[in-house]
Design a protein around this motif. Structure first.
Motif, short mmCIF file in Angstrom:
data_model
loop_
_atom_site.label_atom_id
_atom_site.label_comp_id
_atom_site.label_asym_id
_atom_site.label_seq_id
_atom_site.Cartn_x
_atom_site.Cartn_y
_atom_site.Cartn_z
N LYS A 176 1.15 -0.82 0.01
CA LYS A 176 0.16 0.33 -0.15
C LYS A 176 0.97 1.71 0.07
O LYS A 176 0.53 2.10 -0.58
N LEU A 196 -3.71 7.35 6.72
CA LEU A 196 -4.96 6.76 6.02
C LEU A 196 -5.74 8.42 6.10
O LEU A 196 -6.70 8.25 6.35
N GLY A 201 -8.80 6.55 1.48
CA GLY A 201 -8.06 5.34 1.56
C GLY A 201 -6.78 5.34 0.64
O GLY A 201 -6.46 3.90 0.30
N SER A 220 -8.52 1.06 7.58
CA SER A 220 -8.82 0.21 6.14
C SER A 220 -10.71 0.13 6.50
O SER A 220 -11.06 -0.28 5.71
#
Length: 199
Positions: free
Chosen positions: A99, A131, A134, A198
């Motif tokens: 990520k 974060l 997203g 998430s």
């Protein structure tokens, strides 16, 4: 729900030579304890009594500066102790690394940007991986602010207040932030927070 000072998840000397026993004793037992005690006094009789730390942080932002300062720093430090471990640093867990590469280009680029955020934060504050919408992003905030009040979820923070590094590094803040990333970060905990954020 009043604030309580958490125990350190390791011995005071466990992070040496990158963070000394003396730094941890002052930082945890004096500075963090003061945020907890002051925060509890300021909570009394407010609408935030009985709420979680996150709720107090978000709710007091821009409304009750003194409470926010202490609640923000309490929240930041609860996680700061968890974001470090003896023999930290090293390779990142797979999902998190993937990520970071996707959102920031590479692990090296992330580290470079994170160090830059920590070094360029004028005065006291924090460098973050968070974060937001997203995506993993690098942020910096002044004083006790954190990504929660900027629409993001913190997944890693480095305290760049002088009390966090001055005993060990004097004015060499870049060396401290680099040592934090390379030798102290508990990437498994970062991944846990990334997974929670998430959801």
């Amino acid at each position: 729900m009043s604030f309580t000072l958490p125990e350190l998840p390791y011995a005071y000397d466990a992070l040496q030579p990158y963070m000394s026993k003396e730094t941890l004793e002052f930082h945890h037992d004096k500075h963090h304890a003061a945020y907890v005690n002051t925060g509890n006094n300021l909570l009394k009789g407010t609408e935030f009594e009985g709420k979680s730390v996150e709720e107090v942080v978000k709710g007091s932002y821009g409304k009750n500066q003194a409470l926010f300062n202490n609640a923000g720093q309490h929240y930041n430090h609860i996680h700061f102790w968890m974001w470090m471990k003896p023999n930290g640093g090293g390779a990142l867990p797979g999902k998190l690394e993937k990520k970071i590469v996707e959102d920031l280009g590479s692990v090296d680029k992330m580290k470079e940007d994170f160090i830059q955020a920590g070094v360029s934060q004028f005065g006291s504050g924090w460098a973050w991986l968070a974060l937001k919408d997203g995506k993993i992003t690098v942020m910096k905030t002044p004083n006790g602010e954190n990504p929660l009040v900027h629409g993001a979820q913190p997944i890693l923070g480095c305290d760049v207040w002088e009390h966090s590094y001055y005993i060990d590094y004097r004015n060499r803040r870049p060396d401290y932030v680099k040592a934090f990333l390379d030798n102290l970060v508990n990437w498994e905990h970062v991944e846990e927070m990334f997974e929670q954020a998430s959801k």
